[in-house]
Enzyme design. Sequence first.
Site, short mmCIF file in Angstrom:
data_model
loop_
_atom_site.label_atom_id
_atom_site.label_comp_id
_atom_site.label_asym_id
_atom_site.label_seq_id
_atom_site.Cartn_x
_atom_site.Cartn_y
_atom_site.Cartn_z
CB THR A 1 -8.35 -46.59 21.20
OG1 THR A 1 -7.58 -46.31 22.38
CG2 THR A 1 -9.81 -46.49 21.54
CE1 TYR B 1 0.79 -45.31 21.26
CE2 TYR B 1 -0.09 -46.33 19.27
CZ TYR B 1 -0.19 -46.07 20.62
OH TYR B 1 -1.25 -46.55 21.34
CE LYS C 1 -1.60 -42.39 22.12
NZ LYS C 1 -2.35 -43.63 21.85
#
Length: 323
Positions: free
Chosen positions: A54, A142, A170
Amino acid sequence: MSPVSPLAAPLRGVVPPVCTPLTPQGEVDTDALARLVEHLVGSGVHGLFALGSTGEVAYLTDAQRAAALGAVVEAAAGRVPVLAGVIDTTTARVAQHARTAAELGADALVATAPFYTRTHPKEIAAHFRDLRTAVDLPLFAYDIPVAVHSKLTPGLVRELAADGTLAGLKDSSGDEGSLRRLLVALGGREGRATGPAPHFAVLTGSELTVDSALLAGCDGVVPGLGNVDPAGYVRLYEAARAGDFGLAAKEQERLVELFGMVDCGPESEMGRSSSALGSFKAALWLLGLVDCPATARPQIPLGEAAVAEVAERLRAAGLVPTR
């Protein structure tokens, strides 16, 4: 190496992947970034993830990455931990980003599996172990196979969690079954504290299933939409922690409607990443939090009609645009 992280053990709560505001010329707007960080911290978030997807990390130069991370660390001022994305293709390149992040004051690192060429699980494990040895900061994996074309299996994550290589995960894989298997392998909802990796944090990257992920035993969420409505995700998290999953579901359903903004950009004109990131930045601009809704090239910005639709989503969610 110790499995104990200097962060809260495990890291819990709402950890937004911070958007990177840009000027019309495409440079990092550090003043707007500082305002955004203040908005997030003031809304009660529990950490900040700079330079994630993001945050458009893949689109930024090394100098821009450093400028963005430095601005987030400075604005956070130690009030919440700052996790720094060090995402790149190879171990050597990621280690270089990791050293820079450490110098800039990051509290932890976030890395994907290596990518461009497909890698074997043994190579992925060596990648994370080498990074943890290279820079003495807690390391979060991630899991985003749509971008790196490798899925981190529950067995591999459990192994790296148990030996202290990883401080957390994550999960942006979209594979809810795999996430649940990992949680069970770590001891299940009730047994995490006495399981094989009691200090390991499991954070969902899905904006849409936070209530169910917390019910299953996840420790928190890393929501891109949390830039736009951090207080909503904090309310959701606090309701779930209090055991009020009815209230959590109600908040989740409101956020699902708000998340519809990611589809405002017409498919005939732009990719889905352009639409999603463009909608977040348009929302931040409409809310008066950033000065420019620009996204990094080659992404295409939202047009007027799409921005108007984002504004309607904000109003419907109880957020009032100032523009």
